[in-house]
Write an enzyme that holds these catalytic residues in place. Sequence first.
Site, PDB file in Angstrom:
ATOM      1  N   ASP A  23       0.849  -1.201   0.000  1.00  0.00           N
ATOM      2  CA  ASP A  23       0.000   0.000   0.000  1.00  0.00           C
ATOM      3  C   ASP A  23       0.885   1.253   0.000  1.00  0.00           C
ATOM      4  O   ASP A  23       0.766   2.115  -0.872  1.00  0.00           O
ATOM      5  CB  ASP A  23      -0.919   0.005   1.234  1.00  0.00           C
ATOM      6  CG  ASP A  23      -1.741  -1.266   1.330  1.00  0.00           C
ATOM      7  OD1 ASP A  23      -2.602  -1.470   0.467  1.00  0.00           O
ATOM      8  OD2 ASP A  23      -1.502  -2.069   2.262  1.00  0.00           O
ATOM      9  N   GLU A 285       1.815  -6.384  -5.307  1.00  0.00           N
ATOM     10  CA  GLU A 285       1.547  -5.498  -6.444  1.00  0.00           C
ATOM     11  C   GLU A 285       2.815  -4.796  -6.946  1.00  0.00           C
ATOM     12  O   GLU A 285       3.178  -4.892  -8.111  1.00  0.00           O
ATOM     13  CB  GLU A 285       0.484  -4.457  -6.047  1.00  0.00           C
ATOM     14  CG  GLU A 285       0.183  -3.481  -7.160  1.00  0.00           C
ATOM     15  CD  GLU A 285      -1.130  -2.723  -6.984  1.00  0.00           C
ATOM     16  OE1 GLU A 285      -2.090  -3.267  -6.401  1.00  0.00           O
ATOM     17  OE2 GLU A 285      -1.196  -1.571  -7.453  1.00  0.00           O
TER      18      GLU A 285
END
Length: 388
Positions: A23, A285
Amino acid sequence: MLPASPDSIACDLFCAVIDNFGDVGVCWRLARQLSSEYGWQVRLLVDDLHTFARLCPTLDVALDRQRVEGIVVEHWREPAHAGDAVTVADIVIEAFACELPPAYVAAMARRARQPVWINLEYLSAEDWVAECHLKPSPHARHALTKIFFFPGLGPGTGGVLKERSLDDARRAFEASPSERDAWWRQATGGPAPETEATVVSLFSYENPAIDGLLEQWRDGASPIVLLAPEGRISGALARFFGQRAFHAGAHAERGNLRAHALGFRPQPEFDPLLWASDVNFVRGEDSFVRAQWARRPFVWHIYPQADAAHRPKLDAALGHYAAGLAPDAQAALGRFWHAWNGSGTPDWADFWGHRAALEARAETWADELASIGDLAGNLAEFTKMQLK
Ligand code: TRH
């Protein structure tokens, strides 16, 4: 960094850390790029400075507000807290649907000129992403509209992050034996390995498939050098090598397998690990994206979600990346990625037997991915139109 002109765009980027590093990893990378390449005045509000400091060790976790690399970083203490003074920027980005403080949203609604409000979503390679990218969503109570910005791997999506200087930095590393040698000595305490060794980097969640793979590497015909940043897989490595822990600086050897535990590095130093390796195991990610820009074969440990919601995402990514491969290499890649994600048993010889094809595909894929434009550039272009 470009000097901030008085009329430069102000951007507030809100980041709630759910878990791990992705994040804040994505937000920090985006913030730096918007500041250094587009001259935006970026304020990054993050609720977990300790996690952030792992990626950015110059951050002082005790400070509520500080400037790091040209970016104002604020500790977003409470979900309701929006910085000491509620000043609203031209562009407001909420990362990964983190909820903006109501006081901030109210201030957005009061602002003489409506800010551009972006919800930056998680990356998915699925087809529906292009349909939802840039779709507006009116606020239930205020005269505000939120835009959904979807990263993706295909045309019509927001793309993925890539700095303008990245390819040059990679090429310089690859072309400089002295830079590579310095990297190896600093990372492992020794020189680069012999050329016949296959170098594998391993950044992964806990994974039951690791033991079988370590055995295959140990018993394989050619040497494997494993570079493992300290983290969630370290316990399994320690058990395999019969050590109490496998912390940064640890080394171990079994059969044809040599392993080095690396320290967790500041984010800009993560790329050289990928460039120093022949094949990269990545996860989540941001590291998944960096492995694609590294132009080397890679294996993705996707972030596991409830009800196996991650499985179609894994297949969608394979659909893009494996598309340019011959059927046998494509099948071997699919088998290996699925096995590393819990379906089947990874067979290293089956996978790495296609090394040449995988290396060639890594190059063409990076070019294809670059052709859709990078996320920060796509975002800057879109918001510029909105601000006109
Ligand atoms: O850490 P991740 O698993 O992060 C995330 C989060 O779990 C998030 O909640 C989830 O939704 C998302 O994955 C999909 O993996 P990721 O995204 O690869 O982030 C890791 C970051 O850590 C990346 O920016 C690279 C960085 N990194 C370093 O800076 N130094 C290092 O030494 C290493 C190994 C990684």
